[in-house]
Design a protein around this motif. Sequence first.
Motif, PDB file in Angstrom:
ATOM      1  N   GLY A  81     120.371 145.250  70.784  1.00  0.00           N
ATOM      2  CA  GLY A  81     118.799 145.755  70.816  1.00  0.00           C
ATOM      3  C   GLY A  81     118.745 147.123  71.412  1.00  0.00           C
ATOM      4  O   GLY A  81     119.613 147.715  72.141  1.00  0.00           O
ATOM      5  N   ASN A  83     116.735 148.188  74.326  1.00  0.00           N
ATOM      6  CA  ASN A  83     116.212 148.428  75.524  1.00  0.00           C
ATOM      7  C   ASN A  83     116.870 147.561  76.483  1.00  0.00           C
ATOM      8  O   ASN A  83     116.787 147.204  77.809  1.00  0.00           O
ATOM      9  CB  ASN A  83     114.864 147.739  75.606  1.00  0.00           C
ATOM     10  CG  ASN A  83     113.896 148.721  74.612  1.00  0.00           C
ATOM     11  OD1 ASN A  83     113.963 149.809  74.577  1.00  0.00           O
ATOM     12  ND2 ASN A  83     112.790 147.954  74.120  1.00  0.00           N
ATOM     13  N   LYS A  84     118.165 147.064  76.208  1.00  0.00           N
ATOM     14  CA  LYS A  84     118.784 146.168  76.853  1.00  0.00           C
ATOM     15  C   LYS A  84     119.390 146.521  78.188  1.00  0.00           C
ATOM     16  O   LYS A  84     120.233 147.661  78.297  1.00  0.00           O
ATOM     17  CB  LYS A  84     120.212 145.739  76.236  1.00  0.00           C
ATOM     18  CG  LYS A  84     121.070 144.776  76.956  1.00  0.00           C
ATOM     19  CD  LYS A  84     122.043 143.803  75.950  1.00  0.00           C
ATOM     20  CE  LYS A  84     123.277 143.907  76.757  1.00  0.00           C
ATOM     21  NZ  LYS A  84     123.104 143.522  78.431  1.00  0.00           N
ATOM     22  N   TYR A 124     123.150 137.941  69.052  1.00  0.00           N
ATOM     23  CA  TYR A 124     122.167 138.736  69.809  1.00  0.00           C
ATOM     24  C   TYR A 124     121.846 138.573  71.244  1.00  0.00           C
ATOM     25  O   TYR A 124     121.941 137.290  71.464  1.00  0.00           O
ATOM     26  CB  TYR A 124     120.796 138.231  68.925  1.00  0.00           C
ATOM     27  CG  TYR A 124     120.609 138.552  67.614  1.00  0.00           C
ATOM     28  CD1 TYR A 124     120.023 139.898  67.126  1.00  0.00           C
ATOM     29  CD2 TYR A 124     121.125 137.771  66.678  1.00  0.00           C
ATOM     30  CE1 TYR A 124     119.856 140.218  65.799  1.00  0.00           C
ATOM     31  CE2 TYR A 124     120.965 138.162  65.068  1.00  0.00           C
ATOM     32  CZ  TYR A 124     120.362 139.242  64.844  1.00  0.00           C
ATOM     33  OH  TYR A 124     119.854 139.616  63.623  1.00  0.00           O
ATOM     34  N   ARG A 130     113.222 143.146  75.448  1.00  0.00           N
ATOM     35  CA  ARG A 130     113.416 143.362  73.941  1.00  0.00           C
ATOM     36  C   ARG A 130     112.189 143.337  73.041  1.00  0.00           C
ATOM     37  O   ARG A 130     111.564 142.245  73.290  1.00  0.00           O
ATOM     38  CB  ARG A 130     114.668 142.417  73.558  1.00  0.00           C
ATOM     39  CG  ARG A 130     115.050 142.603  72.030  1.00  0.00           C
ATOM     40  CD  ARG A 130     116.473 142.160  71.877  1.00  0.00           C
ATOM     41  NE  ARG A 130     116.912 142.222  70.560  1.00  0.00           N
ATOM     42  CZ  ARG A 130     118.021 142.223  69.977  1.00  0.00           C
ATOM     43  NH1 ARG A 130     118.901 141.917  70.775  1.00  0.00           N
ATOM     44  NH2 ARG A 130     118.302 142.692  68.658  1.00  0.00           N
ATOM     45  N   TYR A 144     111.702 135.591  73.461  1.00  0.00           N
ATOM     46  CA  TYR A 144     112.541 135.430  74.531  1.00  0.00           C
ATOM     47  C   TYR A 144     112.279 133.957  75.389  1.00  0.00           C
ATOM     48  O   TYR A 144     112.977 133.184  75.925  1.00  0.00           O
ATOM     49  CB  TYR A 144     112.428 136.491  75.530  1.00  0.00           C
ATOM     50  CG  TYR A 144     113.098 136.371  76.826  1.00  0.00           C
ATOM     51  CD1 TYR A 144     114.713 136.257  76.695  1.00  0.00           C
ATOM     52  CD2 TYR A 144     112.850 136.225  77.943  1.00  0.00           C
ATOM     53  CE1 TYR A 144     115.525 136.252  77.822  1.00  0.00           C
ATOM     54  CE2 TYR A 144     113.461 136.019  79.288  1.00  0.00           C
ATOM     55  CZ  TYR A 144     114.635 135.879  79.078  1.00  0.00           C
ATOM     56  OH  TYR A 144     115.510 135.840  80.275  1.00  0.00           O
TER      57      TYR A 144
END
Length: 514
Positions: A81, A83-84, A124, A130, A144
């Motif tokens: 993803g 913004n990890k 994932y 995220r 999440y």
Amino acid sequence: MTRLTALLIATGLFAAACGAEVAVTATRSDASAGATAAPPFDPGTPAIEDDGNPDDPPSGPTTTPPVTAPTVSDPNAINFGPNKPARPYDDFLLATLADLDTWWEQTYPAVYGEAWQPLQGDVYAAYPQRPDDLPGCGEPRTSYDDVQQFVAFYCGLADFIVYDDGDDGLLAQLADNFGAGTIGIVLAHEYGHAIQQRSGVLRQNLPTVTTEQQADCFAGAWAGRAARGEGGITFSDADVRAGLIAMLEVRDPVGIDQFAPGGHGSGFDRVGAFQVGFREGAVRCGDLIDNPLPLMPNQFNDNNDFANEGNAPFGFDAGDPETGVGAELFGFLVPDLNLFWGIDAEIPDFIPLTLVPVQSEAEAACADLEPGLQNGAALCPSSNTVFLNEPVARSLYEQDTFGDFSLGYLIGVAWAEAAQRSLGSAIEGEQRELINDCLAGAWVQTVIPVDFQLSQPRAEGRTSIVSPGDLDEAVRTAILIGDLDADDNVLGSPFEKIDSFRDGVIGGLNACAN
């Protein structure tokens, strides 16, 4: 000649001097069932130092080093993803997925007679930052919050895996405390569900606990390969120990019926399936659907058991002399152990033992005291006494992850040593210690609730019965006191001790003679 003596002499041990077709199939944690996840513990240090002072800090390592992983060749193997946050174990997980694909390409044909098909969907990483780009499994998307409930899951609808990569998730806690190998084992378990989708197992509408058991076994088979250095990932002894801990941390909470939909099994069950795969390989795991391993009870025995959360009161009171009502922990364990070894095990020369609490090792007046008092209990052969290090015992009892049967296991091993002495055992060293683990397990088999899978007839007057979580507490204690390195060969490694204890629980005295 007694039955047990004959068995042991004959074998040379004693001598003269998730879900259905399209459902989410998930890794279960305590948190997923509304309970608080058990805090991790240090498997490599005694709970208390040798002087029995509970205020002393533990010694030894509190974390395990990372496993050895090859250089990552495909950074896109995980959908991280946009913004990890970077994790120290990201590269290891990439290498794990590459190794799992390579292994299953080689192994799947041996188990099922056809070629392996790689995952069609992604793996994932889920985390709070995220955006809503996680696919759903029967729903438009996965949040999440959903992932946190499952820790990790496989979706058969679109053939993908999601794992919790949040700062405060159970996987991050396991990795921080015990190394990245714990997350690798969780991913190997989820790959096991992908195997079941390909083999048709998930279309059989089997009890969840049956498919979970097989996935645990597949994870163990992969870990065994890593421990033997046969693949791209190499596990140390510490990593194997961490794998056992990972199985305990994703057990069903006590009181859950593991045969109900969604049941995954107790820690004892999950560790056992992992060990079967580790020792015997993936082909053996493939057979578990038709021939599942026995499961231990995980529901409370009665209202009192529920009220006490499966823990008897700490103490030595034997209760009412006629009925035993009101007996405290050692008030019923001690007579039960004496009855088992003196009557059920048919050892006519067995002398009943007395349990004596002491506040330090210095108080244990015994010239031939066996080792182990620093861990909680030790036999004094000359006086037919088992000394209990009461500060250590109380510390274990009061910890949520241990509890009353950590002490049942420790004194059970001391009684087993007395049984070996009564039979004239000439075995020494680590092998003798592992036989004690097995014999303690054989006693446990006879205190499994009546009419359960492995329950056994018992002598009149025996009143002990295991509660849900008891065997998990014994397994945790074996991890705590086992040798740090498999080559130490003193008490046995945690894996070896649990394996031997489990042999006794499943197979009884006969298993300890093999």
